[in-house]
Design a protein around this motif. Structure first.
Motif, PDB file in Angstrom:
ATOM      1  N   ALA A  94       0.684  -1.196  -0.068  1.00 40.89           N
ATOM      2  CA  ALA A  94       0.090   0.016   0.084  1.00 40.89           C
ATOM      3  C   ALA A  94       0.730   1.280  -0.071  1.00 40.89           C
ATOM      4  O   ALA A  94       1.767   1.176   0.614  1.00 40.89           O
ATOM      5  N   LEU A  95       0.423   2.149  -0.823  1.00 38.74           N
ATOM      6  CA  LEU A  95       1.404   3.483  -0.871  1.00 38.74           C
ATOM      7  C   LEU A  95       0.486   4.607   0.058  1.00 38.74           C
ATOM      8  O   LEU A  95      -0.655   4.606  -0.223  1.00 38.74           O
ATOM      9  N   VAL A  96       1.228   5.382   0.707  1.00 40.54           N
ATOM     10  CA  VAL A  96       0.734   5.987   1.802  1.00 40.54           C
ATOM     11  C   VAL A  96       0.729   7.449   1.169  1.00 40.54           C
ATOM     12  O   VAL A  96       1.754   8.175   0.997  1.00 40.54           O
ATOM     13  N   THR A  97      -0.461   7.762   0.359  1.00 39.18           N
ATOM     14  CA  THR A  97      -0.397   8.877  -0.530  1.00 39.18           C
ATOM     15  C   THR A  97      -0.189  10.323   0.215  1.00 39.18           C
ATOM     16  O   THR A  97      -0.020  11.563  -0.491  1.00 39.18           O
ATOM     17  N   ASP A  98      -0.694  10.619   1.163  1.00 43.17           N
ATOM     18  CA  ASP A  98      -0.276  11.890   1.970  1.00 43.17           C
ATOM     19  C   ASP A  98       0.908  11.801   2.821  1.00 43.17           C
ATOM     20  O   ASP A  98       1.396  12.697   3.686  1.00 43.17           O
ATOM     21  N   ALA A  99       1.759  10.740   2.473  1.00 42.41           N
ATOM     22  CA  ALA A  99       3.320  10.519   3.289  1.00 42.41           C
ATOM     23  C   ALA A  99       4.348  10.279   2.184  1.00 42.41           C
ATOM     24  O   ALA A  99       5.271   9.640   2.245  1.00 42.41           O
ATOM     25  N   ILE A 100       4.029  11.173   0.972  1.00 41.81           N
ATOM     26  CA  ILE A 100       5.094  10.968  -0.244  1.00 41.81           C
ATOM     27  C   ILE A 100       5.192  12.414  -0.863  1.00 41.81           C
ATOM     28  O   ILE A 100       4.126  13.101  -0.598  1.00 41.81           O
ATOM     29  N   ALA A 101       6.081  12.486  -1.633  1.00 38.86           N
ATOM     30  CA  ALA A 101       6.386  13.827  -2.549  1.00 38.86           C
ATOM     31  C   ALA A 101       7.075  13.370  -3.756  1.00 38.86           C
ATOM     32  O   ALA A 101       8.099  12.621  -3.563  1.00 38.86           O
TER      33      ALA A 101
END
Length: 216
Positions: free
Chosen positions: A180-187
């Motif tokens: 799972a990709l944590v979308t509010d913890a990437i840039a």
């Protein structure tokens, strides 16, 4: 235990405005919250750290070439032992280990430490995008999953979405791990590259989620 966090390159040179390869919008407060929750809930943290020598072939300052003749010309960054190489404050648990980028090293004792909750974070040193460029990573993950009561979901966060985060998530999915990709913890570096990376990851079976799933 059915969760594992995967911290991708949350280092000062990438995540802080003064860093040599700063990724704008790096959500450092979310990174800290995820790590704090993992420690509190005894969720294992795995991760990668970019680790270079002063004359790494990636650097514009170096005359060396990569294995296939590459000369990417990046600014000097994440030179091991320098301030930029360090992890962002608040993202390194109290009990951790760094595993060197070497072909062979004992990993089973460290796996057991993680399963017992003694070691809270394990970080694989690497020189290129993928965490799996470290030859210890694949063996470590296989041993960890084999010893867990049920297959975990690997929650990926960090920088940059279109480079090392993409490589880590795809590497996990390609090896059959629930990811799972944590979308509010990437840039990401560019909007276009980020959009392509997100589409590619979803096509490979990576699920998109938010930090709240881990923090709840």
């Amino acid at each position: 235990m059915n969760k594992v966090l995967v911290d991708v390159d949350v280092q000062r040179d990438f995540c802080e405005p003064s860093g040599a390869l700063y990724v704008p919008g790096s959500p450092n407060d979310v990174f800290r919250a995820l790590v704090a929750r993992a420690v509190e809930a005894r969720i294992p943290i795995l991760g990668s750290v970019d680790s270079h020598a002063w004359d790494a072939w990636e650097f514009d300052s170096s005359e060396a070439h990569g294995p296939a003749g590459e000369r990417p010309g990046f600014p000097d960054h994440c030179v091991k032992g320098t301030p930029g190489w360090l992890k962002v404050e608040g993202t390194l648990p109290r009990r951790f280990r760094f595993l060197p980028n070497v072909p062979d090293a004992p990993i089973l004792p460290v796996v057991d430490e993680v399963l017992r909750g003694q070691t809270e974070g394990v970080y694989f040193e690497k020189e290129v995008y993928s965490m799996f460029a470290n030859p210890l990573a694949e063996r470590f993950l296989r041993a960890l999953v084999d010893r867990m009561e049920a297959p975990p979901t690997f929650f990926v966060f960090g920088v940059a979405t279109d480079y090392c985060v993409r490589a880590a998530a795809l590497g996990l999915a390609e090896r059959g791990h629930r990811t799972a990709l944590v979308t509010d913890a990437i840039a990401g570096i560019t909007p276009e590259g980020t959009a392509r990376a997100l589409e590619e990851m979803q096509s490979a079976g990576v699920r998109l989620t938010r930090a709240a799933e881990v923090l709840s």
